[in-house]
Structure formats: structure tokens, C-alpha cells
Design an enzyme around this catalytic site. Structure first.
Site, mmCIF file in Angstrom:
data_model
loop_
_atom_site.group_PDB
_atom_site.id
_atom_site.type_symbol
_atom_site.label_atom_id
_atom_site.label_comp_id
_atom_site.label_asym_id
_atom_site.label_seq_id
_atom_site.Cartn_x
_atom_site.Cartn_y
_atom_site.Cartn_z
ATOM 1 N N LYS A 261 0.862 -1.185 0.000
ATOM 2 C CA LYS A 261 0.000 0.000 0.000
ATOM 3 C C LYS A 261 0.895 1.231 0.000
ATOM 4 O O LYS A 261 2.025 1.183 0.494
ATOM 5 C CB LYS A 261 -0.883 0.015 1.257
ATOM 6 C CG LYS A 261 -2.137 0.819 1.087
ATOM 7 C CD LYS A 261 -3.196 0.021 0.350
ATOM 8 C CE LYS A 261 -4.468 0.806 0.131
ATOM 9 N NZ LYS A 261 -5.546 -0.037 -0.381
HETATM 10 P P1 NAD Z 1 -13.881 7.384 -2.257
HETATM 11 O O1 NAD Z 1 -12.954 8.486 -1.911
HETATM 12 O O2 NAD Z 1 -14.336 7.200 -3.671
HETATM 13 O O3 NAD Z 1 -15.240 7.488 -1.373
HETATM 14 C C1 NAD Z 1 -15.248 7.631 0.011
HETATM 15 C C2 NAD Z 1 -16.666 8.029 0.435
HETATM 16 O O4 NAD Z 1 -16.742 8.037 1.847
HETATM 17 C C3 NAD Z 1 -17.078 9.426 -0.021
HETATM 18 O O5 NAD Z 1 -18.450 9.432 -0.320
HETATM 19 C C4 NAD Z 1 -16.807 10.279 1.204
HETATM 20 O O6 NAD Z 1 -17.611 11.459 1.232
HETATM 21 C C5 NAD Z 1 -17.201 9.307 2.292
HETATM 22 N N1 NAD Z 1 -16.584 9.578 3.582
HETATM 23 C C6 NAD Z 1 -15.323 9.990 3.845
HETATM 24 N N2 NAD Z 1 -15.148 10.141 5.159
HETATM 25 C C7 NAD Z 1 -16.321 9.796 5.748
HETATM 26 C C8 NAD Z 1 -16.783 9.733 7.070
HETATM 27 N N3 NAD Z 1 -15.977 10.097 8.093
HETATM 28 N N4 NAD Z 1 -18.030 9.312 7.306
HETATM 29 C C9 NAD Z 1 -18.834 8.958 6.278
HETATM 30 N N5 NAD Z 1 -18.472 9.003 4.997
HETATM 31 C C10 NAD Z 1 -17.235 9.422 4.736
HETATM 32 O O7 NAD Z 1 -13.178 6.070 -1.708
HETATM 33 P P2 NAD Z 1 -13.472 4.564 -2.131
HETATM 34 O O8 NAD Z 1 -12.527 4.190 -3.212
HETATM 35 O O9 NAD Z 1 -14.932 4.375 -2.296
HETATM 36 O O10 NAD Z 1 -12.963 3.809 -0.819
HETATM 37 C C11 NAD Z 1 -13.778 3.665 0.321
HETATM 38 C C12 NAD Z 1 -13.192 2.582 1.197
HETATM 39 O O11 NAD Z 1 -13.121 1.377 0.445
HETATM 40 C C13 NAD Z 1 -11.772 2.822 1.708
HETATM 41 O O12 NAD Z 1 -11.652 2.218 2.975
HETATM 42 C C14 NAD Z 1 -10.910 2.089 0.704
HETATM 43 O O13 NAD Z 1 -9.646 1.713 1.234
HETATM 44 C C15 NAD Z 1 -11.783 0.873 0.462
HETATM 45 N N6 NAD Z 1 -11.525 0.151 -0.774
HETATM 46 C C16 NAD Z 1 -11.603 0.772 -1.990
HETATM 47 C C17 NAD Z 1 -11.384 0.037 -3.148
HETATM 48 C C18 NAD Z 1 -11.544 0.645 -4.513
HETATM 49 O O14 NAD Z 1 -11.442 -0.103 -5.509
HETATM 50 N N7 NAD Z 1 -11.836 1.921 -4.642
HETATM 51 C C19 NAD Z 1 -11.044 -1.324 -3.068
HETATM 52 C C20 NAD Z 1 -10.980 -1.924 -1.819
HETATM 53 C C21 NAD Z 1 -11.228 -1.176 -0.688
#
Ligand code: NAD
Length: 431
Positions: free
Chosen positions: A121
Site C-alpha cells: 500500500k
Molecule cells: P472514495 O474516496 O471514492 O469514497 C469515500 C466516500 O466516503 C465518499 O463518499 C466520502 O464522502 C465518504 N466519507 C469519507 N469520510 C467519511 C466519514 N468520516 N463518514 C462517512 N463518509 C465518509 O473512496 P473509495 O474508493 O470508495 O474507498 C472507500 C473505502 O473502500 C476505503 O476504505 C478504501 O480503502 C476501500 N476500498 C476501496 C477500493 C476501490 O477499488 N476503490 C477497493 C478496496 C477497498
């Protein structure tokens, strides 16, 4: 083994921590699984210790002429199964311990999905909302240049994570290609389609969440057409999970982003929510029901809760207030280790992050394979193979949990650690 199960069934109240350390949280689960597996001391040390941790300074000339120095990280947790794989996040509060935990989770995720990858990461401590596009590009390119000896299509392959996207990956691919003096698309995944990305990659994590949710519902005798679902976070993972579950006939009664959420017991039209966010960026004025805070959202009565925003959302402070039957972790680390026994003790089942959100890395693997072959698959093929991979890993985790009379999370850790440990034994220790 008795001790571990006792710990999970939770007799004493867990001490409530003020600050969560995600690496310690990961290690608490790792330790339980390692004991069940009776992992020998040396192998335990090997699998717990990251292979490489890089901290690099990123000096940037800002738009106003000032020089600002940012801190970047890349942690390779383990490369026993193959080249390391893992996203890069941009966040002002990111720490090396967070990156270490995320890297370890990638190791376990790849093992559970049978991908020939280790775990890594990366991160840059910065606030993208305060940076111009030019500044973001400079940070990305300098970060990549500093990590030239780490990255590589057969060594370490980044992907997007929080606050990074297809454009970020395109800059990384281009910077790397300039240094090696040839176009090397397989050095990153999550790229735009036109430069070697894969169909279905953007939706893959949410699609995996949906597949796991349906598989868990089937096992638990729940009917998707009769299920109320709450999704925290409306970014890549949350919005796609909500959309696909909505399309499966679930009623999405709560959604939120960083500023708060909306609750509507009659169900929210997710197609409209997506259109609204595409236009307005946030859900702030969506006005689709009752306005609620993110902590109220987590405590809504529902059948399925999908935390898909960030880590440490379900803690010992709110675990006894949850009113769902099933949690499917879209985000990485949304439940702290001290919340786990409380949730489990209340009969709520959890599909853990290292299984539920592994759809993203699975299609990243498909993208890497396609780049290496220079032959690109149809969306149907990508989605079919993703579904097959997620379903079979879900069943393997479920069976492991039953076999060891433990939670799905510990089952997932047992499966993953066992696979990496066995591979390590066969490879031996080079000296
Ligand atoms: P992103 O930035 O696209 O979306 C994050 C969302 O969460 C946004 O809507 C934001 O407004 C909201 N958010 C942020 N802080 C918040 C809080 N304190 N309370 C409530 N909502 C909040 O990110 P993403 O890619 O969707 O990733 C989200 C999670 O999923 C992370 O933990 C990331 O590590 C994990 N993840 C993502 C992927 C991927 O392919 N994008 C894969 C595996 C895991």
C-alpha cells in the site's frame, strides 16, 4: 483454540480505546488466526513484518511559487505469493501504521482470492481538496520517480484508493514509462480504459460487495427482495454497492457521504442519487428523507449495513447500538478489533473487508493479465470471472469459519495466513 473462541464470544467488556492503531487492529485478528493455525514462531515473525517500508519526501513547487515538501509512503507487506499489489491513497491524516495495516490486508486479500500477488500500500500525506490539478500531478510524478526502484510490473503494482483515481494512475504509468523508456501499462492498474485499463474495474469493488452480500444472505436465509440496506460512504465503493444492491431488488433505506446522510424507510432511488452526486458532488441537498449524521446512519434499523467509507467506524462505543443482521465491509478496516466481539456476541454476522472488498484487486489482476497479454476482455468475461472468484472465495471462507467454529473474519485470516505460510515453507528462506 479455546482461548480465542472465548475472546470472540466476549465475556469481559473490551476496554474502549481513544485512538485506534489500524496495524494493531490487524494484528489482533492475525494473532487469533496464527494461534488457531499453530503457526511456528519464525513464520509468525516473517508474516507479521513488512518486507519493505519506504518513507520519501516529495518537494513540490506550488502554483504560487512556494516550495512545499510532502511525505510519501510505500509499504510492501509480503511478496511470497508474487509481485506486491496495493493502492495509493492521498489523505492529510494518513500514517505509516495505517499504510502498514492496509498493506497487510492486501496480502491476505490476494491470498483469499487466489491471486498471484503479495500485498502493498502507498500514500501521500496531503489534502487533495486544497491542491490544484497541476500540483496533484507534480506530487504523483515525483512520488513515482522516488519509487522507481520499488515499482515495476513484476515487482510492485499500485492502484487507486481514497482520493486517487484513473487520472492518478495514468500519471504514474506515464512517469514510470518515461524512466524505463518504453510504455509499460502493466505497472499500475485502475487506469483509464483507453491506456490499458480493464472494463469493469471501476465497478469491481462494489460488484464484489454485492456478490458477497447476496451469498451471505442466501446462507443466512435472508431474501434480498425483502431486505433493508444502509450504505455508509457514497464514493466509488459505496455508490456502486448501493446501485448494484438496489438493482438486485434490495431497499436502500440509508446513504451518506462525509457530510452526513439521508434516511428514508420507503427506500431511496439510487439511480437518482447517483445522478445527483454526479452533478452536485455531495448528497448535502439531495433531500430524500430525514437528514441524519453518519453515527445515526450506522445505528439505523436495517437488515444489511455496508460501511464503505473509511476505517474505524464501528467501534466499542457504538457496536452495541447497531440494529442490523449482517455487515458487509466495503471499506478497509471499518470495524475495530474491540468492537468485533460485541458485534459477534449480538448475533450480527460480518463479511470481512479482506473478502468483501476484494473484487477491486481481483479485477486489477485481470487488468494486469490483459496488459501483459495485450489482449482485452469483454465486460461479460470480466464480470463472469469476478463473480466466480468471489463466490468460490466466499464459500471457502464460510467453510473455514465453520470448521474452526469462528467468525468469518477469523476464517478469512486462517485461510489467507495458511496459504502464505505454506507457500513460504515450500519456497524456504533464502540466505
Ligand atoms: P472514495 O474516496 O471514492 O469514497 C469515500 C466516500 O466516503 C465518499 O463518499 C466520502 O464522502 C465518504 N466519507 C469519507 N469520510 C467519511 C466519514 N468520516 N463518514 C462517512 N463518509 C465518509 O473512496 P473509495 O474508493 O470508495 O474507498 C472507500 C473505502 O473502500 C476505503 O476504505 C478504501 O480503502 C476501500 N476500498 C476501496 C477500493 C476501490 O477499488 N476503490 C477497493 C478496496 C477497498
Amino acid at each position: 483454540m479455546t482461548i480465542e473462541i472465548e475472546k470472540l464470544t466476549y465475556k469481559e467488556p473490551a476496554p474502549i480505546k481513544d485512538i485506534e492503531n489500524p496495524f494493531e487492529s490487524m494484528m489482533e485478528r492475525f494473532n487469533i488466526a496464527a494461534k488457531v493455525l499453530n503457526l511456528e514462531a519464525g513464520v509468525y515473525e516473517y508474516l507479521k513484518t513488512p518486507v519493505k517500508q519506504v518513507i520519501t519526501s516529495i518537494p513540490i513547487q506550488m502554483d504560487d511559487g512556494r516550495i512545499e515538501v510532502f511525505e510519501g509512503y510505500r509499504v510492501i507487506h509480503n511478496d511470497t505469493l508474487g509481485p506486491s499489489k496495493g493502492g495509493i491513497r492521498y489523505a492529510p491524516d494518513v500514517t505509516i501504521d495505517e499504510v502498514k495495516a492496509l498493506a497487510a490486508w492486501m496480502t491476505w486479500k490476494c491470498a483469499i482470492l487466489n491471486l498471484p500477488f503479495g500485498g502493498a500500500k502507498g500514500a501521500v500525506k496531503c489534502d487533495p481538496s486544497k491542491l490544484s490539478r497541476v500540483e496533484l500531478e507534480k506530487i504523483t510524478r515525483r512520488y513515482t520517480a522516488n519509487l522507481m526502484s520499488v515499482f515495476g510490473p513484476d515487482k510492485d503494482i499500485p492502484a487507486p484508493d481514497m482520493n486517487t483515481n484513473e487520472q492518478t494512475m495514468a500519471w504514474i504509468m506515464d512517469t514510470y514509462s518515461m524512466h524505463v523508456q518504453r510504455t509499460e501499462t502493466a505497472v499500475v492498474t485502475g487506469k483509464p480504459l483507453i491506456i490499458g485499463g480493464s472494463l469493469g474495474r471501476k465497478e469491481a469493488t462494489g460488484r464484489g460487495v454485492m456478490i458477497c452480500t447476496l451469498a451471505a444472505m442466501e446462507r443466512l436465509g435472508m431474501n434480498p427482495l425483502n431486505a433493508d440496506v444502509v450504505v455508509q460512504g457514497f464514493g466509488n465503493v459505496g455508490s456502486i454497492s448501493a446501485k448494484l444492491l438496489y438493482e438486485q431488488g434490495c431497499r436502500i433505506v440509508g446513504i451518506s457521504d462525509v457530510n452526513g446522510g439521508w434516511y428514508n424507510p420507503n427506500g431511496i432511488n439510487i439511480t437518482k442519487a447517483l445522478e445527483y452526486v454526479a452533478e452536485h458532488k455531495t448528497l448535502d441537498e439531495f433531500k430524500v428523507g430525514e437528514r441524519i449524521t453518519n453515527s445515526e446512519l450506522l445505528e439505523l434499523k436495517c437488515d444489511v449495513l455496508v460501511p464503505a467509507a473509511k476505517e474505524d467506524q464501528i467501534t466499542a462505543r457504538n457496536a452495541d447500538k447497531l440494529k442490523c443482521r449482517l455487515i458487509v465491509e466495503g471499506a478497509n478496516g471499518p470495524m475495530t478489533a474491540d468492537a468485533e466481539p460485541i458485534v459477534f456476541g449480538r448475533g450480527i454476522r460480518t463479511v470481512p473487508d479482506i473478502l468483501a472488498n476484494a473484487g477491486g484487486v481481483t479485477v486489477s489482476y485481470f487488468e494486469w493479465v490483459q496488459d501483459k497479454q495485450g489482449y482485452f476482455w469483454s465486460l461479460e468475461r470480466v464480470n463472469r470471472r469476478l463473480e466466480r472468484a468471489m463466490k468460490s472465495s466466499f464459500e471457502a471462507v464460510w467453510e473455514t469459519a465453520i470448521q474452526h467454529n469462528t467468525t468469518l473474519r477469523i476464517g478469512a485470516y486462517i485461510l489467507a495466513i495458511d496459504k502464505v505460510a505454506k507457500t513460504l515453507k515450500l519456497r524456504g528462506i533464502y540466505a
